[in-house]
Design a protein around this motif. Structure first.
Motif, PDB file in Angstrom:
ATOM      1  N   GLU A   1       0.872  -1.287  -0.104  1.00 44.62           N
ATOM      2  CA  GLU A   1      -0.007   0.107  -0.011  1.00 44.62           C
ATOM      3  C   GLU A   1       0.916   1.301   0.019  1.00 44.62           C
ATOM      4  OE1 GLU A   1      -3.014   0.398  -0.475  1.00 44.62           O
ATOM      5  OE2 GLU A   1      -4.244  -1.381   0.367  1.00 44.62           O
ATOM      6  N   ALA A   2       2.151   1.173  -0.468  1.00 41.23           N
ATOM      7  CA  ALA A   2       2.786   2.426  -0.353  1.00 41.23           C
ATOM      8  C   ALA A   2       2.242   3.369  -1.151  1.00 41.23           C
ATOM      9  CB  ALA A   2       4.210   1.993  -1.199  1.00 41.23           C
ATOM     10  N   SER A   3       1.497   3.216  -2.373  1.00 41.74           N
ATOM     11  CA  SER A   3       0.964   4.433  -3.117  1.00 41.74           C
ATOM     12  C   SER A   3      -0.215   5.144  -2.271  1.00 41.74           C
ATOM     13  CB  SER A   3       0.614   3.961  -4.340  1.00 41.74           C
ATOM     14  OG  SER A   3      -0.636   2.956  -4.165  1.00 41.74           O
ATOM     15  N   SER A   4      -0.620   4.494  -1.090  1.00 37.49           N
ATOM     16  CA  SER A   4      -1.730   5.209  -0.377  1.00 37.49           C
ATOM     17  C   SER A   4      -1.486   5.458   1.039  1.00 37.49           C
ATOM     18  CB  SER A   4      -3.122   4.177  -0.410  1.00 37.49           C
ATOM     19  OG  SER A   4      -3.268   4.017  -1.807  1.00 37.49           O
ATOM     20  N   LEU A   5      -0.496   4.764   1.601  1.00 37.68           N
ATOM     21  CA  LEU A   5      -0.297   4.874   3.121  1.00 37.68           C
ATOM     22  C   LEU A   5       0.212   6.005   3.451  1.00 37.68           C
ATOM     23  CD1 LEU A   5      -0.670   3.128   5.676  1.00 37.68           C
ATOM     24  CD2 LEU A   5       1.655   2.235   5.245  1.00 37.68           C
ATOM     25  N   LYS A   6       0.942   6.727   2.797  1.00 38.29           N
ATOM     26  CA  LYS A   6       1.785   7.816   3.385  1.00 38.29           C
ATOM     27  C   LYS A   6       0.505   9.255   3.769  1.00 38.29           C
ATOM     28  CE  LYS A   6       5.714   9.077   1.744  1.00 38.29           C
ATOM     29  NZ  LYS A   6       6.702   9.529   0.731  1.00 38.29           N
TER      30      LYS A   6
END
Length: 243
Positions: free
Chosen positions: A13-18
């Motif tokens: 989920e790197a594209s959303s988690l931040k």
């Protein structure tokens, strides 16, 4: 005052988690803790979570039910709030949760999910999802509807008391999908399920991949078959994971 633990299951989920963690960092009041439960990500998901200083748990088995139960076992808050990594919440999230569960007749709550992407808002599908919370239990479990059953789903940011969650057995780890609706069916024995009149914003990535008409057809197909008791293992084949 209650204490709230926020549990986020992740898998690549790197594209959303931040973005999600950035919003959680400015909650007022703040959560007691944020737990990211990772199911074996191969991207930067874990590194992003660590950079925000939240508690990161590793789960031997992926699968949202397994990961959320794992997080719930480690949580120390009075209330458990289950948040998808691609869902954005208001900065008064904790206050809304506390106010909702201050009513002892309410066992579980969730929000109105507004589905949107970078350049569009999915008004039609968002409206259908809002109505589905009411019409699905009325159609398939009318005896429970009049006792307070509303069917909430994961992108509505479900929350409940930790004691009630475990008294009901937590999420059913054998279910590959619809674990959220299944939990509502058990939590209604503890009290009413409430859809709070506030918005959270969920990613439209699944609709963007499928298209609005296909997505609506799949949502209806899966929901109706689940409502009449079709196995979730069969239904899962129509509901692919999309990141």
């Amino acid at each position: 005052m209650y204490s709230v633990s926020i549990i986020i299951p992740t898998l690549n989920e790197a594209s959303s988690l931040k973005r999600t963690l950035r919003q959680l960092s400015v909650l007022e009041p703040s959560a007691l803790e944020v737990l990211v439960v990772d199911g074996g990500s191969t991207d930067e998901t874990v590194a992003i979570a660590q950079s925000y200083g939240v508690q990161v748990l590793s789960c031997d088995r992926s699968g949202r039910s397994v990961q959320m139960n794992h997080g719930a076992k480690s949580a120390s808050g009075d209330i458990l709030c289950f948040l998808h990594a691609d869902t954005c919440v208001p900065d008064d999230l904790i206050a809304v949760i506390e106010q909702t569960l201050a009513d002892s007749t309410v066992a579980c709550g969730g929000f109105i999910s507004l589905m949107s992407g970078q350049q569009t808002t999915r008004w039609g599908i968002s409206l259908h999802n809002y109505l589905k919370t009411y019409y699905a239990p009325l159609l398939f479990r009318p005896h429970l509807f009049f006792k307070g059953l509303r069917l909430l789903f994961g992108d509505q940011v479900m929350f409940c008391r930790r004691a009630d969650f475990w008294d009901c057995g937590g999420f059913d780890e054998a279910l590959p999908i619809m674990e959220d609706g299944d939990l509502c069916l058990r939590l209604v024995k503890k009290g009413k399920i409430r859809q709070v009149n506030r918005i959270v914003q969920s990613s439209d990535r699944r609709v963007a991949r499928w298209g609005s008409w296909k997505a609506t057809a799949i949502y209806l197909y899966v929901g109706c078959l689940w409502g009449i008791g079709v196995s979730t293992s069969y239904l899962k084949r129509f509901y692919e994971d999309i990141r």
